[in-house]
Design an enzyme around this catalytic site. Structure first.
Site, PDB file in Angstrom:
ATOM      1  N   PHE A 143     -65.164  40.490  66.260  1.00 12.36           N
ATOM      2  CA  PHE A 143     -66.551  40.185  66.625  1.00 12.36           C
ATOM      3  C   PHE A 143     -67.430  41.422  66.411  1.00 12.36           C
ATOM      4  O   PHE A 143     -68.549  41.331  65.925  1.00 12.36           O
ATOM      5  CB  PHE A 143     -66.645  39.748  68.094  1.00 12.36           C
TER       6      PHE A 143
ATOM      7  N   ASP B 116     -69.790  35.317  75.084  1.00 14.96           N
ATOM      8  CA  ASP B 116     -70.754  34.477  74.358  1.00 14.96           C
ATOM      9  C   ASP B 116     -72.166  34.825  74.831  1.00 14.96           C
ATOM     10  O   ASP B 116     -72.470  34.736  76.015  1.00 14.96           O
ATOM     11  CB  ASP B 116     -70.453  33.000  74.646  1.00 14.96           C
TER      12      ASP B 116
ATOM     13  N   GLU C 290     -58.711  40.793  82.099  1.00 11.93           N
ATOM     14  CA  GLU C 290     -59.587  40.667  80.941  1.00 11.93           C
ATOM     15  C   GLU C 290     -60.141  39.254  80.898  1.00 11.93           C
ATOM     16  O   GLU C 290     -59.397  38.274  80.959  1.00 11.93           O
ATOM     17  CB  GLU C 290     -58.873  40.964  79.622  1.00 11.93           C
TER      18      GLU C 290
ATOM     19  N   ASP D 280     -72.825  42.911  71.302  1.00  8.57           N
ATOM     20  CA  ASP D 280     -73.604  43.340  70.127  1.00  8.57           C
ATOM     21  C   ASP D 280     -74.922  42.568  70.066  1.00  8.57           C
ATOM     22  O   ASP D 280     -75.583  42.541  69.043  1.00  8.57           O
ATOM     23  CB  ASP D 280     -72.800  43.122  68.827  1.00  8.57           C
TER      24      ASP D 280
END
Length: 208
Positions: A183, A107, A32, A143
């Site tokens: 998030f 990010d 991950e 997103d």
């Protein structure tokens, strides 16, 4: 368990990833990239006890919070490595050794002058593909719509990766393995769509 049992130092992986030494067992290895505060990481690892999960994070406060989340759930199949994920993939992870790679909500670097800092690039896609075992999976989510489109473009141009959802728009349905992160909740609260991608390693594709 305590922080020491979860923490992997960079020196521990100089010679590569020794699963027996790190996890005490051999199991499908999942990497991950950027677990953030580790809330989703702890949940995913608890739901998948059959995997060994190596979470790579550079942000120290995030690592401390990840330990807290792992402790709360009593998770034992996670190790956290404080390092740069690209460098780890390049120098530590052997080709064809990963069952899965997870990259959730990286990010987005939305400002034009920062676009080159985005982790997903053609070179990075080739690197991830080369480290996946044949048939292995790369899961991504964001997103940020412009970054989502960028990700889809990049992975679609990598010959070593196949998109099982290419016949549609290319987006994957939300994977059962991924819980809602903070998030994601923030993105949904701001009425941003969540974009999931799922790529698989082409068995006969090129390696580097």
């Amino acid at each position: 368990a305590h922080a020491r049992s979860w923490l992997v130092e960079r020196d521990d992986v100089v010679a590569g990833i020794d699963q027996l030494a790190l996890f005490g067992r051999i199991a499908p290895l999942v990497l991950e990239i950027g677990p953030g505060m580790g809330d989703a990481t702890a949940a995913m690892a608890a739901n998948r006890p059959e995997i060994n999960l190596l979470a790579v994070e550079v942000y120290k406060p995030g690592i401390a919070q990840t330990f807290s989340n792992l402790a709360r759930r009593g998770v034992t199949n996670v190790r956290v490595l404080r390092a740069d994920a690209v460098e780890v993939l390049r120098t530590v992870v052997p080709p064809g050794s990963l069952a899965e790679v997870w990259l959730f909500f990286p990010d987005p670097w939305p400002k034009r002058k920062h676009l080159k800092r985005r982790i997903v690039s053609p070179e990075f896609a080739e690197l991830v593909a080369s480290r996946l075992a044949p048939g292995g999976s790369w899961w991504l989510a964001t997103d940020w719509a412009p970054y989502a489109q960028h990700m889809l473009r990049v992975v679609s141009q990598c010959p070593a990766l196949a998109n099982p959802h290419a016949a549609g728009q290319g987006w994957a349905p939300r994977p059962a393995l991924r819980p809602e992160t903070r998030f994601e909740k923030r993105g949904l609260a701001e009425q941003r769509a969540i974009y999931d991608l799922h790529l698989t390693r082409v068995p006969a594709g090129p390696t580097s």
